[in-house]
Write a protein that holds these residues in place. Structure first.
Motif, short mmCIF file in Angstrom:
data_model
loop_
_atom_site.label_atom_id
_atom_site.label_comp_id
_atom_site.label_asym_id
_atom_site.label_seq_id
_atom_site.Cartn_x
_atom_site.Cartn_y
_atom_site.Cartn_z
N ILE A 292 -15.67 62.35 -30.92
CA ILE A 292 -16.25 62.09 -32.24
C ILE A 292 -17.77 62.15 -32.18
O ILE A 292 -18.42 62.73 -33.06
CB ILE A 292 -15.78 60.71 -32.77
N GLU A 293 -18.36 61.59 -31.15
CA GLU A 293 -19.82 61.61 -30.99
C GLU A 293 -20.34 63.04 -30.89
O GLU A 293 -21.37 63.39 -31.47
CB GLU A 293 -20.22 60.81 -29.75
N ALA A 294 -19.61 63.88 -30.13
CA ALA A 294 -20.02 65.29 -29.99
C ALA A 294 -19.90 66.02 -31.32
O ALA A 294 -20.79 66.80 -31.71
CB ALA A 294 -19.16 65.97 -28.93
N ALA A 295 -18.82 65.78 -32.05
CA ALA A 295 -18.61 66.43 -33.34
C ALA A 295 -19.73 66.06 -34.31
O ALA A 295 -20.21 66.90 -35.09
CB ALA A 295 -17.25 66.04 -33.91
N TYR A 296 -20.16 64.82 -34.26
CA TYR A 296 -21.23 64.35 -35.15
C TYR A 296 -22.55 65.06 -34.84
O TYR A 296 -23.35 65.34 -35.74
CB TYR A 296 -21.41 62.83 -35.02
N LYS A 297 -22.80 65.36 -33.57
CA LYS A 297 -24.03 66.07 -33.20
C LYS A 297 -24.05 67.48 -33.81
O LYS A 297 -25.11 68.02 -34.10
CB LYS A 297 -24.15 66.16 -31.67
N PHE A 302 -20.45 64.57 -40.75
CA PHE A 302 -19.14 64.08 -40.29
C PHE A 302 -19.22 62.56 -40.12
O PHE A 302 -19.77 62.05 -39.17
CB PHE A 302 -18.79 64.75 -38.95
N LYS A 303 -18.67 61.85 -41.11
CA LYS A 303 -18.71 60.38 -41.10
C LYS A 303 -17.34 59.84 -40.71
O LYS A 303 -16.32 60.30 -41.22
CB LYS A 303 -19.09 59.85 -42.48
N VAL A 304 -17.34 58.88 -39.81
CA VAL A 304 -16.09 58.28 -39.34
C VAL A 304 -16.20 56.76 -39.42
O VAL A 304 -17.19 56.18 -38.96
CB VAL A 304 -15.78 58.69 -37.88
N TYR A 305 -15.20 56.14 -40.03
CA TYR A 305 -15.15 54.68 -40.08
C TYR A 305 -13.98 54.21 -39.22
O TYR A 305 -12.93 54.85 -39.18
CB TYR A 305 -14.97 54.20 -41.52
N GLY A 306 -14.17 53.10 -38.56
CA GLY A 306 -13.13 52.63 -37.65
C GLY A 306 -13.35 53.25 -36.28
O GLY A 306 -13.86 54.36 -36.16
N LYS A 307 -13.01 52.54 -35.26
CA LYS A 307 -13.29 53.00 -33.90
C LYS A 307 -12.01 53.30 -33.14
O LYS A 307 -11.10 52.50 -33.10
CB LYS A 307 -14.09 51.91 -33.16
N CYS A 308 -11.96 54.50 -32.58
CA CYS A 308 -10.81 54.87 -31.76
C CYS A 308 -10.80 54.01 -30.49
O CYS A 308 -11.86 53.70 -29.93
CB CYS A 308 -10.89 56.35 -31.37
#
Length: 624
Positions: A292-297, A302-308
């Motif tokens: 997710i961190e890479a996708a955001y870069k 790309f906004k994500v709520y909640g943590k995998c």
């Protein structure tokens, strides 16, 4: 079993308004939410009413069907829903209602680019003025010009243009008309015509549109960011002011601009035209934290709520050359399969959970060689073409004969079969080929058994005995001493198996009463019968990876000019580079847990060793 939904997902499922846009980011449970929404909408239907669920690929169709069958049962689903690609649904409109706009019955699809090119060339030859205006004496330049003009015509069709739209240029209008007429004279249409003629039927014959609106009360569109003008306008024409439309998509995953698609249809046009409610799914239920961190870069939107709950892995590796890069990937897969990984459920990894993604198919050369050398199973997914692609001449002749059985006007494949069997005769009909005794001894022998197989198919219209026809070909191969190369025999066996799979898949997805040889040919042309299960490691291009997910993903060949593609890099078109950025975002987000990016510093080419620059995405991900 009750499915637990987040509050936002539940809002989508329970939405009771007419039109809805769902922005569903990668890993947000899109298919799950769409499945539950279709289930709820079905519960509101009256007897005889249905839901139309439009998907972007045959694989997406199968996945959605499987999930709904588990919930509703096969009979209930068939009674209440039609699930298929835009082209498949529109082909049904054209074949069943085409006479309303003057189209002949039993139209077939010309899916081969070379066949279309040949017909287009003949159309140009018949208009001397056009040939004089657009072509010179250089054969190479003429061939290039021919392909450019055919692409322009295809683009015009995707934008719902007809010959009469070019009235200001009578020569161009004549070519458009001539090409369309030549197709129709042979009982065929091209892929672009499927949507174009459907649109014409729905907009020019209101009674037909009303008939569909009586049956379909809701339309649900998956992967809506990939709609082009023709697809969007067909849906709009069908919906009218009566049918409620739900569109689900993610603008960050729009990667089919080369086909005329644009996320503008969901970003602005659909919202304004249909006064749709917009709900955004930002939760991520699939990807690990590092993915997710890479996708955001790559995509800051790309906004994500909640943590995998899984950290996962995201690593970038540099290699001297392509061989070293490929060796690393194979050894890493072997290590993971042997040892598993704590961030993958049950700490267990199989080959089927691993995918290798590249921008184009040629990147896989050394990886394929190593997979074979290590006797590791793999599936190559690099093309979305239909299943008319037999490798052996014998089975190729069989499939050409099938085409001619269902379409006696088909001159293109009559000529192709004639060339294949080594004849110089000019046949007027398929029957003349079948009766030709002047061919080589080899083909006279083969035609005897092919005629038997074709007769099995043509003399049993009420019950197509496709398995029996294949069995006769198979037994002939086993029992006759033919002068065939060993490699050719292997290809024939594999081709016959492939056709058996095609037929089994067709039977599985159709009822006995609706089966016909003509319908089978159309479905195969659309690729609808070609849905085999993936075996082993999946090697896939980015465009073929859409909608898929794997625990372990390798993205290889990340050199500037390869990924992003050199055409986008060298163009002045910002849209192409934006689409390339979407491509790398899609590739990264195919990973659920572990993602490894690789690139070689040099390539061994026909012109010697060429040094490469790391992709701009490598630099972006490394914060450089």
């Amino acid at each position: 079993m009750a499915i637990s939904l987040s509050s936002t997902q539940k809002k989508v499922v329970d939405y009771s308004g007419k039109n809805l846009l769902v922005i569903a980011g990668a890993g947000s449970g899109k298919t799950r939410v769409l499945t539950e929404r279709i289930k709820r909408l079905i519960s509101t239907l009256k007897r005889g009413e249905k839901i139309l669920a439009i998907t972007f690929s045959n694989k997406a169709t199968e996945e959605l069907k499987e999930r709904l069958v588990e919930i509703l049962g096969e009979q209930k689903l068939n009674e209440c829903a039609y699930i298929g690609t835009t082209h498949k649904f529109c082909l049904d409109i054209v074949t069943s209602r085409g006479s309303a706009i003057g189209l002949p019955d039993e139209l077939h699809i010309c899916e081969s680019y070379n066949d279309r090119l040949q017909i287009f060339k003949e159309a140009i030859e018949s208009i001397p003025q056009f040939k004089a205006d657009y072509f010179g004496t250089n054969p190479k330049e003429n061939q290039k010009r021919l392909r450019e003009l055919l692409e322009q015509l295809s683009t015009a069709k995707r934008n719902l243009k007809f010959a009469e739209d070019y009235a200001e240029n009578s020569v161009v209008q004549s070519l458009f008309e001539e090409y369309d007429n030549m197709l129709i004279q042979q009982g065929i249409i091209d892929f672009d015509d499927i949507l174009r003629y459907s649109y014409q039927i729905l907009t020019e014959r209101e009674s037909v549109a009303r008939l569909y609106r009586k049956v379909y009360k809701y339309i649900c569109v998956d992967e809506a960011q990939d709609l082009n003008k023709a697809q969007y306008e067909v849906i709009t024409a069908l919906a009218g002011n009566e049918i409620g439309v739900t569109m689900v998509g993610d603008p960050n995953q729009s990667i089919y601009g080369f086909n005329g698609s644009t996320s503008d249809y969901i970003d602005t046009i659909f919202l304004e035209q249909f006064k749709a409610e917009k709900i955004q799914l930002n939760e991520n239920y699939r990807s690990s934290i590092k993915v997710i961190e890479a996708a955001y870069k790559i995509e800051n939107s790309f906004k994500v709520y909640g943590k995998c709950k899984y950290d996962g892995e995201f690593e970038i590796s540099e290699f001297d050359d392509e061989k070293e890069e490929s060796e690393y990937i194979i050894e890493k897969i072997k290590y993971l399969v042997k040892n598993g990984h704590p961030d993958v459920e049950n700490n267990d990894i199989t080959l089927e959970q691993c995918a290798i993604i590249a921008r184009n198919r040629y990147v896989f050369k050394f990886v394929e060689e190593l997979l074979k050398a290590n006797q590791m199973e793999y599936t190559l997914k690099v093309s979305a073409k239909g299943s008319f692609s037999s490798e052996s001449d014998f089975v190729k002749a069989f499939e050409l004969g099938i085409r001619l059985l269902v379409n006696s006007k088909d001159k293109i494949h009559l000529v192709e079969l004639s060339k294949l069997i080594g004849s110089k005769a000019k046949y007027k009909s398929f029957e003349e080929i079948r009766d030709d005794k002047t061919l080589s001894t080899h083909w006279v022998q083969l035609l005897k058994i092919l005629n038997i197989a074709w007769d099995v198919l043509s003399k049993n219209e009420n019950e197509i005995k496709f398995h029996i026809a294949l069995k006769k070909l198979d037994l002939f191969m086993e029992n006759h001493q033919l002068d065939l190369d060993e490699h050719e025999k292997i290809l024939i066996i594999e081709d016959l198996k492939a056709w058996e799979e095609n037929w089994n898949s067709y039977c599985k997805n159709s009822s006995a009463g609706e089966r016909s040889l003509g319908n089978f040919v159309r479905i195969v042309s659309l690729g609808g019968s070609n849905t085999p299960d993936d075996k082993g490691v999946v090697l896939t291009t980015v465009h073929m990876s859409k909608g898929l997910e794997y625990d372990v993903v390798f993205i290889m060949g990340l050199d500037e000019g390869v990924f992003p593609d050199y055409r986008a890099v060298n163009s002045n078109d910002k849209k192409q580079l934006i689409e390339e950025q979407h491509n790398i975002f899609v590739a990264i987000t195919r990973s659920k847990r572990l993602c490894y990016l690789t690139y070689p510093l040099s390539k061994d080419t026909a012109w010697g060793v060429k040094y490469q620059k790391p992709s701009r995405y490598i630099k972006k991900l490394q914060g450089k």
